[in-house]
Write a protein that holds these residues in place. Sequence first.
Motif, PDB file in Angstrom:
ATOM      1  N   ALA A  54     -60.407  39.617  42.445  1.00  0.00           N
ATOM      2  CA  ALA A  54     -59.372  40.574  42.852  1.00  0.00           C
ATOM      3  C   ALA A  54     -59.935  41.473  43.942  1.00  0.00           C
ATOM      4  O   ALA A  54     -61.146  41.473  44.204  1.00  0.00           O
ATOM      5  CB  ALA A  54     -58.928  41.426  41.668  1.00  0.00           C
ATOM      6  N   LYS A  61     -48.854  41.103  43.389  1.00  0.00           N
ATOM      7  CA  LYS A  61     -49.010  41.592  42.025  1.00  0.00           C
ATOM      8  C   LYS A  61     -49.281  43.089  42.028  1.00  0.00           C
ATOM      9  O   LYS A  61     -49.790  43.644  43.002  1.00  0.00           O
ATOM     10  CB  LYS A  61     -50.132  40.844  41.321  1.00  0.00           C
ATOM     11  N   GLU A  62     -48.984  43.736  40.906  1.00  0.00           N
ATOM     12  CA  GLU A  62     -49.224  45.177  40.798  1.00  0.00           C
ATOM     13  C   GLU A  62     -50.716  45.453  40.645  1.00  0.00           C
ATOM     14  O   GLU A  62     -51.473  44.614  40.140  1.00  0.00           O
ATOM     15  CB  GLU A  62     -48.479  45.737  39.589  1.00  0.00           C
ATOM     16  N   ARG A  63     -51.106  46.618  41.070  1.00  0.00           N
ATOM     17  CA  ARG A  63     -52.474  47.037  40.846  1.00  0.00           C
ATOM     18  C   ARG A  63     -52.661  47.329  39.365  1.00  0.00           C
ATOM     19  O   ARG A  63     -51.859  48.017  38.743  1.00  0.00           O
ATOM     20  CB  ARG A  63     -52.791  48.271  41.689  1.00  0.00           C
ATOM     21  N   GLU A  64     -53.759  46.828  38.844  1.00  0.00           N
ATOM     22  CA  GLU A  64     -54.045  46.924  37.416  1.00  0.00           C
ATOM     23  C   GLU A  64     -55.152  47.953  37.175  1.00  0.00           C
ATOM     24  O   GLU A  64     -56.213  47.888  37.818  1.00  0.00           O
ATOM     25  CB  GLU A  64     -54.486  45.551  36.892  1.00  0.00           C
ATOM     26  N   TYR A 117     -60.762  45.203  44.493  1.00  0.00           N
ATOM     27  CA  TYR A 117     -61.025  46.359  43.627  1.00  0.00           C
ATOM     28  C   TYR A 117     -60.891  47.631  44.455  1.00  0.00           C
ATOM     29  O   TYR A 117     -61.506  47.765  45.523  1.00  0.00           O
ATOM     30  CB  TYR A 117     -62.409  46.254  43.005  1.00  0.00           C
ATOM     31  N   TYR A 118     -60.076  48.547  43.944  1.00  0.00           N
ATOM     32  CA  TYR A 118     -59.784  49.800  44.635  1.00  0.00           C
ATOM     33  C   TYR A 118     -60.326  50.987  43.856  1.00  0.00           C
ATOM     34  O   TYR A 118     -60.211  51.058  42.624  1.00  0.00           O
ATOM     35  CB  TYR A 118     -58.274  49.990  44.788  1.00  0.00           C
ATOM     36  N   PRO A 157     -50.409  53.474  38.769  1.00  0.00           N
ATOM     37  CA  PRO A 157     -50.909  53.714  40.139  1.00  0.00           C
ATOM     38  C   PRO A 157     -50.241  54.897  40.834  1.00  0.00           C
ATOM     39  O   PRO A 157     -50.897  55.592  41.616  1.00  0.00           O
ATOM     40  CB  PRO A 157     -50.594  52.396  40.850  1.00  0.00           C
ATOM     41  N   ARG A 198     -57.608  47.152  40.164  1.00  0.00           N
ATOM     42  CA  ARG A 198     -57.794  45.876  40.847  1.00  0.00           C
ATOM     43  C   ARG A 198     -56.445  45.208  41.048  1.00  0.00           C
ATOM     44  O   ARG A 198     -55.496  45.455  40.317  1.00  0.00           O
ATOM     45  CB  ARG A 198     -58.741  44.970  40.079  1.00  0.00           C
ATOM     46  N   GLN A 199     -56.405  44.347  42.076  1.00  0.00           N
ATOM     47  CA  GLN A 199     -55.160  43.665  42.424  1.00  0.00           C
ATOM     48  C   GLN A 199     -55.487  42.226  42.742  1.00  0.00           C
ATOM     49  O   GLN A 199     -56.226  41.943  43.699  1.00  0.00           O
ATOM     50  CB  GLN A 199     -54.498  44.360  43.610  1.00  0.00           C
ATOM     51  N   GLU A 200     -54.945  41.306  41.962  1.00  0.00           N
ATOM     52  CA  GLU A 200     -55.265  39.897  42.114  1.00  0.00           C
ATOM     53  C   GLU A 200     -54.660  39.300  43.376  1.00  0.00           C
ATOM     54  O   GLU A 200     -55.236  38.387  43.978  1.00  0.00           O
ATOM     55  CB  GLU A 200     -54.798  39.123  40.881  1.00  0.00           C
TER      56      GLU A 200
END
Length: 130
Positions: A93, A44-47, A95-96, A114, A38-40
């Motif tokens: 966020a 920001k970086e993808r978490e 979501y990927y 990632p 997910r990415q806010e």
Amino acid sequence: QIQLVESGGGLVQAGDSLKLSCELSGRAFSTYNMGWFRQEAPTKEREFVAAVKWVGTDTAYADSAKGRFTISKDNAKNTLFLQINNLRVQDTAVYYCAATPFPVLTSPGLYSTPARWPYWGKGTQVTISS
């Protein structure tokens, strides 16, 4: 190539539950691992959130996801899921869904990165209102 298409996002209230889906297609991916990030915000970086071995039962979760997030899959329908319970505003966020042929589940340093995941969907927006 593998194609991933997410769905199930939307605007929901805090405390609600949501189940995201990711449809997979393309080349054979029986040896792949599948995951959710997910990415806010774009800056920001993808978490990393969670991952699962496509054939098998191995799973991995971010510490922040343990307890409220559940990753699952339907191999027959080539679909990956992410169940999120007791949603919080902080869960807002994009979501990927992601896929990788690399054996990333062996180490948090691998699955949470990632760059170790070469295939991505376009994402689905999840917005939580208070």
